[in-house]
Scaffold this motif. Structure first.
Motif, mmCIF file in Angstrom:
data_model
loop_
_atom_site.group_PDB
_atom_site.id
_atom_site.type_symbol
_atom_site.label_atom_id
_atom_site.label_comp_id
_atom_site.label_asym_id
_atom_site.label_seq_id
_atom_site.Cartn_x
_atom_site.Cartn_y
_atom_site.Cartn_z
ATOM 1 N N VAL A 1 0.848 -1.190 0.000
ATOM 2 C CA VAL A 1 0.000 0.000 0.000
ATOM 3 C C VAL A 1 0.883 1.239 0.000
ATOM 4 O O VAL A 1 1.825 1.334 0.796
ATOM 5 C CB VAL A 1 -0.909 0.012 1.259
ATOM 6 C CG1 VAL A 1 -1.766 1.264 1.298
ATOM 7 C CG2 VAL A 1 -1.776 -1.240 1.310
ATOM 8 N N SER A 2 0.575 2.180 -0.883
ATOM 9 C CA SER A 2 1.339 3.426 -0.910
ATOM 10 C C SER A 2 1.260 4.107 0.454
ATOM 11 O O SER A 2 0.176 4.253 1.025
ATOM 12 C CB SER A 2 0.791 4.357 -1.985
ATOM 13 O OG SER A 2 1.316 5.660 -1.790
ATOM 14 N N SER A 3 2.403 4.514 0.986
ATOM 15 C CA SER A 3 2.411 5.104 2.325
ATOM 16 C C SER A 3 2.544 6.628 2.304
ATOM 17 O O SER A 3 2.452 7.277 3.330
ATOM 18 C CB SER A 3 3.559 4.512 3.144
ATOM 19 O OG SER A 3 4.809 4.806 2.544
ATOM 20 N N ALA A 4 2.753 7.185 1.102
ATOM 21 C CA ALA A 4 2.977 8.626 1.008
ATOM 22 C C ALA A 4 1.694 9.419 1.266
ATOM 23 O O ALA A 4 1.723 10.540 1.738
ATOM 24 C CB ALA A 4 3.556 8.982 -0.350
ATOM 25 N N LYS A 5 0.564 8.807 0.929
ATOM 26 C CA LYS A 5 -0.708 9.508 1.127
ATOM 27 C C LYS A 5 -1.537 8.784 2.172
ATOM 28 O O LYS A 5 -1.783 7.585 2.065
ATOM 29 C CB LYS A 5 -1.492 9.545 -0.193
ATOM 30 C CG LYS A 5 -0.799 10.317 -1.290
ATOM 31 C CD LYS A 5 -1.753 10.483 -2.474
ATOM 32 C CE LYS A 5 -1.144 11.334 -3.561
ATOM 33 N NZ LYS A 5 -0.058 10.638 -4.287
ATOM 34 N N ILE A 6 -1.993 9.533 3.159
ATOM 35 C CA ILE A 6 -2.845 8.957 4.207
ATOM 36 C C ILE A 6 -4.094 8.350 3.563
ATOM 37 O O ILE A 6 -4.606 7.340 4.017
ATOM 38 C CB ILE A 6 -3.196 10.034 5.263
ATOM 39 C CG1 ILE A 6 -2.017 10.155 6.235
ATOM 40 C CG2 ILE A 6 -4.480 9.712 5.986
ATOM 41 C CD1 ILE A 6 -2.249 11.080 7.402
ATOM 42 N N LYS A 7 -4.558 8.980 2.476
ATOM 43 C CA LYS A 7 -5.720 8.482 1.731
ATOM 44 C C LYS A 7 -5.593 7.012 1.370
ATOM 45 O O LYS A 7 -6.538 6.250 1.498
ATOM 46 C CB LYS A 7 -5.872 9.270 0.415
ATOM 47 C CG LYS A 7 -6.710 10.517 0.492
ATOM 48 C CD LYS A 7 -7.392 10.811 -0.842
ATOM 49 C CE LYS A 7 -6.455 10.842 -2.035
ATOM 50 N NZ LYS A 7 -5.803 12.148 -2.253
ATOM 51 N N SER A 8 -4.417 6.623 0.880
ATOM 52 C CA SER A 8 -4.204 5.241 0.437
ATOM 53 C C SER A 8 -4.342 4.262 1.595
ATOM 54 O O SER A 8 -4.943 3.197 1.454
ATOM 55 C CB SER A 8 -2.805 5.073 -0.175
ATOM 56 O OG SER A 8 -2.593 6.054 -1.143
ATOM 57 N N THR A 9 -3.775 4.624 2.734
ATOM 58 C CA THR A 9 -3.844 3.761 3.914
ATOM 59 C C THR A 9 -5.285 3.633 4.385
ATOM 60 O O THR A 9 -5.761 2.534 4.683
ATOM 61 C CB THR A 9 -2.969 4.332 5.052
ATOM 62 O OG1 THR A 9 -1.633 4.496 4.556
ATOM 63 C CG2 THR A 9 -2.939 3.397 6.244
ATOM 64 N N ARG A 10 -5.992 4.761 4.402
ATOM 65 C CA ARG A 10 -7.397 4.753 4.834
ATOM 66 C C ARG A 10 -8.264 3.927 3.881
ATOM 67 O O ARG A 10 -9.145 3.199 4.311
ATOM 68 C CB ARG A 10 -7.943 6.177 4.917
ATOM 69 C CG ARG A 10 -7.440 6.932 6.124
ATOM 70 C CD ARG A 10 -8.291 8.173 6.385
ATOM 71 N NE ARG A 10 -7.993 8.763 7.672
ATOM 72 C CZ ARG A 10 -8.425 8.282 8.849
ATOM 73 N NH1 ARG A 10 -9.170 7.197 8.886
ATOM 74 N NH2 ARG A 10 -8.108 8.876 9.974
ATOM 75 N N LYS A 11 -7.992 4.065 2.591
ATOM 76 C CA LYS A 11 -8.750 3.324 1.574
ATOM 77 C C LYS A 11 -8.525 1.827 1.763
ATOM 78 O O LYS A 11 -9.472 1.040 1.732
ATOM 79 C CB LYS A 11 -8.287 3.766 0.175
ATOM 80 C CG LYS A 11 -9.035 3.145 -0.980
ATOM 81 C CD LYS A 11 -8.606 3.824 -2.291
ATOM 82 C CE LYS A 11 -9.493 3.432 -3.459
ATOM 83 N NZ LYS A 11 -9.108 2.131 -4.042
ATOM 84 N N TRP A 12 -7.256 1.428 1.979
ATOM 85 C CA TRP A 12 -6.958 0.006 2.220
ATOM 86 C C TRP A 12 -7.708 -0.481 3.467
ATOM 87 O O TRP A 12 -8.277 -1.569 3.463
ATOM 88 C CB TRP A 12 -5.447 -0.214 2.394
ATOM 89 C CG TRP A 12 -5.144 -1.615 2.827
ATOM 90 C CD1 TRP A 12 -5.026 -2.709 2.011
ATOM 91 C CD2 TRP A 12 -4.976 -2.098 4.168
ATOM 92 N NE1 TRP A 12 -4.799 -3.841 2.766
ATOM 93 C CE2 TRP A 12 -4.760 -3.487 4.088
ATOM 94 C CE3 TRP A 12 -4.992 -1.488 5.430
ATOM 95 C CZ2 TRP A 12 -4.558 -4.282 5.224
ATOM 96 C CZ3 TRP A 12 -4.792 -2.271 6.558
ATOM 97 C CH2 TRP A 12 -4.580 -3.645 6.453
ATOM 98 N N PHE A 13 -7.726 0.349 4.506
ATOM 99 C CA PHE A 13 -8.397 -0.058 5.735
ATOM 100 C C PHE A 13 -9.900 -0.199 5.514
ATOM 101 O O PHE A 13 -10.513 -1.166 5.976
ATOM 102 C CB PHE A 13 -8.131 0.947 6.859
ATOM 103 C CG PHE A 13 -8.769 0.538 8.158
ATOM 104 C CD1 PHE A 13 -8.231 -0.477 8.920
ATOM 105 C CD2 PHE A 13 -9.934 1.151 8.598
ATOM 106 C CE1 PHE A 13 -8.827 -0.880 10.110
ATOM 107 C CE2 PHE A 13 -10.546 0.763 9.778
ATOM 108 C CZ PHE A 13 -9.990 -0.265 10.536
ATOM 109 N N GLU A 14 -10.482 0.762 4.802
ATOM 110 C CA GLU A 14 -11.936 0.731 4.570
ATOM 111 C C GLU A 14 -12.347 -0.452 3.702
ATOM 112 O O GLU A 14 -13.383 -1.071 3.920
ATOM 113 C CB GLU A 14 -12.400 2.047 3.932
ATOM 114 C CG GLU A 14 -12.588 3.142 4.983
ATOM 115 C CD GLU A 14 -12.533 4.549 4.386
ATOM 116 O OE1 GLU A 14 -12.790 4.701 3.164
ATOM 117 O OE2 GLU A 14 -12.227 5.492 5.145
#
Length: 159
Positions: A37-50
């Motif tokens: 998961v891309s870690s540069a954007k908080i969005k990516s982490t949140r999307k993976w979690f959701e």
């Protein structure tokens, strides 16, 4: 038999554009799934979690502990922001230092367990997560994981 589902996370930088989190889900010592998961954007982490993370229901979440260094200018302390985010997403997660994990969980063992090569690039991030999860289990004498490692090793060596 007994199952210990371990979600292990090797957190990436929030600064480096191409940096990634390596995330792995183990059932004892066996691979269930893995994600880069891309870690540069908080969005990516949140999307993976959701989309994925919130449904995994692991017994334990192990996140690599990052030692911040104030005096070292080259040190990327933005990893701490991502660790903080994972701790919010996974309350009760454990921070585990990786000191000694290379020698305790050698490359040969990861290869034997099929936790060396993964379908996506960034093998090293997923590999680091796998190493971390197994290291935590061994350091804490999680019997079902230790026994599973022995079982898999025995099966592989018999073939």
């Amino acid at each position: 038999g007994d199952q210990m589902r371990i979600l292990a996370i090797d957190p990436g930088s929030a600064k480096a554009v191409d940096s990634t989190h390596g995330i792995i889900l183990l059932d004892n010592a066996r691979l269930v799934d893995h994600w880069v998961v891309s870690s540069a954007k908080i969005k990516s982490t949140r999307k993976w979690f959701e989309e994925v993370g919130q449904f995994l229901k692991p017994d334990i979440v192990v996140i690599e502990k990052f030692e911040a260094r104030d005096n070292d200018k080259s040190k990327d302390n933005s990893v701490l922001e991502n660790i903080a985010l994972f701790q919010i997403l996974f309350p009760g997660s454990i921070l585990q230092r990786n000191a000694g994990y290379q020698s305790d969980i050698p490359n040969e063992l990861l290869k034997l367990l099929g936790l060396w090569k993964f379908s996506k690039s960034h093998h090293q991030d997923v590999r680091a997560a796998a190493r971390l999860g197994l290291f935590w289990a061994m350091r804490n004498d999680v019997e079902e994981v230790v026994q599973d490692i022995g079982r898999i090793a025995t099966e592989k060596m018999a073939n």
